[in-house]
Design a protein around this motif. Sequence first.
Motif, short mmCIF file in Angstrom:
data_model
loop_
_atom_site.label_atom_id
_atom_site.label_comp_id
_atom_site.label_asym_id
_atom_site.label_seq_id
_atom_site.Cartn_x
_atom_site.Cartn_y
_atom_site.Cartn_z
N CYS A 1 4.46 -0.11 4.17
CA CYS A 1 4.06 -1.26 3.35
C CYS A 1 2.77 -0.94 2.60
CB CYS A 1 3.86 -2.48 4.24
SG CYS A 1 3.29 -3.93 3.35
N HIS A 2 2.76 -1.26 1.32
CA HIS A 2 1.56 -1.05 0.50
C HIS A 2 0.38 -1.83 1.09
CE1 HIS A 2 -0.41 0.04 -3.29
NE2 HIS A 2 -0.97 -1.16 -3.25
N TYR A 3 0.69 -2.93 1.75
CA TYR A 3 -0.35 -3.76 2.36
C TYR A 3 -0.33 -3.58 3.88
CZ TYR A 3 -0.02 -5.86 -2.25
OH TYR A 3 0.01 -6.06 -3.60
N SER A 4 -0.02 -2.40 4.33
CA SER A 4 0.00 -2.00 5.74
C SER A 4 1.13 -2.63 6.55
CB SER A 4 -1.31 -2.32 6.46
OG SER A 4 -2.37 -1.81 5.75
#
Lengths: 666, 177
Positions: free
Chosen positions: B74-77
């Motif tokens: 995930c781009h946002y972890s």
Amino acid sequence: MNTNHKNGEVRIGFYICHCGHNIAGMVDCPAVAQFIAKLPGVAVSRDYKYMCSDPGQELIQQDIREHKLNRIVVASCSPLLHEHTFRNAVAAGGLNPFFFQMVNIREHDSWVHTDRAEATAKAKALAHAAVSRVRFHRALETTRVSINPDVLVVGGGIAGIHAALTVANSGKKVFLVERDPSIGGHMAQFDKTFPTLDCAACILTPKMSAVRSHENITLWTYSEVVKVEGYVGNYKVTVKRRPRYVNEDLCAGCMECITACVFKEGKFPDEFNAGLSKRKPIYIPFAQAVPPVVVIDPERCLQVRTGKCKKTCIEACADRHAMDFSQKEELVEIQVGNIIVATGFKLFDAKRIPQYGYGQFPNVVTALELERLVNSSGPTAGEIVLRDGRRPKSVGMILCVGSRDVKTNRWCSRTCCMHSMKLAQLVREHTDADVTVFYMDIRAPGKGYEEFYDKSLKEGIQFVRGRVAEVTDWAMAPEEEGKMVIRVEDTLAGFVRRIPVDMIVLAAGMEPQADAQAVRRMFNMSCGTEGWFLEKHPKLAPVSTFTDGVFIAGCCQGPKDIPDSVAQAGAAAAEAMALADKGYIEQEPNTAYIIEADCSGCKSCVPLCPYTAITFDEAKQKAQINGALCKGCGTCVASCPSGSIGQNLFEDEEIFSEIEGVLAYV
Amino acid sequence: MSDPKWQPRIVAFFCNWCTYTAADLAGVSRFKYASNVRVIRLMCSGRVDPQFILDALAEGADGVLIGGCHLGDCHYSEGNYKTVRRFQMLQRLLHDMGIEEQRVRLEWISASEGERVKTVINDMVEQVRALGPLNLPQHRAEWDRETAHPAETALPAEAAGGVQLAGQRAQPEVAHA
């Protein structure tokens, strides 16, 4: 839906782009424009050949002035390509740039569908959704975040070296982190470079020493990046520095400790010589290593492993006291604004194609092993010899080993044709052996490369077109006795041949590094299905990644030769410098915010945020979002039970109206 | 369902970084796939509020597709982990509502998997086509009629029907039974 929206009277301008034939070839653009024109609030609806062109953008600006438009929708390509272009055009027309919505009818529609009626219906639905949504748009401001000018370069091969030097020469601080004990990468192992045949070391080592002596470069070898936090402009990076048990500042590289080691002879495969020679547990990677400092292999050194050694190395270094067995692994934290990843490639393991006999027949070697044999500082001091010391009378070179092969790797490793021809010429130069190159296609598409191929032909190197079936030592004729036989279908001659040779060189291809996936995750990059790091755009953003402030250079992005690696490294350095020199980055205002009146103070959002942007205000009993930390994922918005978190650009009402819009037209 | 002209309508929520980009790649690669899916771009699959899915179905969608980065990517972890948890709960709810689970699908498609966009969409369209129309807007109208107050049903038929139908959203122009 009323024209008089809660945001005042809404006057929407809708523009559908033909993109030449790209869109208009599959979507009836005038029909879409006519359909949208009838929707409430739409003041202008046009179709135009190229919206992104200057006249296209001016059309929007003119309409904003003449028709008092306050919302703009453009249906064209992907917003990832041109959202910025159109936002700027909208801003130039005097509107807040966020009163804009883009509809992707090229990548998501005209390019992927084959029925004109269906594609047009889909375009209408998507455009309808955008027109419904744009009513709710509000004026937003971007925020500026300052950028730390320091740059981290990961990987000390030719790409990393060039990137580091370029950035450092501009006056910015660079941290260069290399996993091996010396920088130089694969290029340091090569003898000559194609197509000019200048010696690799002669052109590389000056750059390596420049790295070491550069006042702006901090060089950490034998080190690895283990953690990356933060975002463009403000990355916090943790580097693991492995102990080399030698004090880098004190060691003069005299190598007396190596002579003094209790291991009288080298016993372990020397990585630099591709395992063709042996080294001791204490060694210097190669003569021109940077830093020119001794290193101890912790898995071989008796002292490190057992603590029971005579430590003759310490005695040998009595005057400098550089030996230091008390060194421990160290974690260092650094702050940088941009990161250039140049982690390179791994050679294909030729054992994976057993029919070529690598590991079975002693005189089947890889191209890299031959590089070391040809090299005057290599294990044989530049003599090309067989394992038994004889000189080969005939050499066969097999191309595309682990490349262009559905059973192993499908891609072309791009350099093997050229480096094999280079090695063929060097073999001819060093010996009088006959050289035969077995190829599928010769790929020489570079400056001076085709000429290099011509030169190879003129020098009497034989080329046989065909993928080699197998290498065998089963002699069927007297001239095959004591030799290896290459069995191949010569596709130009049209029959199967058996060609006996003394030595076989396998042009093993390039593969992504074994830990490419872990590295990719750490730097928040994407990989292609093959495992090469993915660039943001294959043509227009070849060194950028989907994470701002992280750039890629060299073979970690895909197989390439030295000139291309260097060019890419320079490009990555320029991108990082451009960001650093600008000094700030404008952040997309898609942050979340708390609607305090509705917040019940349940705190369920607080632990959801991976950036700890949400805190709880005990006095007010309300959640709070720090806009500077929020990255705009919207996870908290979706999870708030009372609907009291909003997200700029992705408000609930905007998304609900989009859903309604896409379903309103069949 | 028997209407040969019926086409399933699927609303998709794709995250900006992986699946939306993959769909762009599918376009650049000129992969051809069914035109029934309408994509709504969000920054992260974590932004997908279960209400979006229910709303899409209520508004006449026959299926909903959610696309995000692979777990761990995930781009946002970790936004997609939140998506999974919500999705699993939603599936139970949909099950209780009598909505087939194949109608709402969660798929991880990375930025490089353009071909997977094609296969997932084609596969889903075929599955939903086999299931037939969901017809939630029509069902909702029927439920409203069934649960209406007896006093209202006692009214003259055209008045009662008229009042209730006026309360419904306009029916989408779906050509099916």
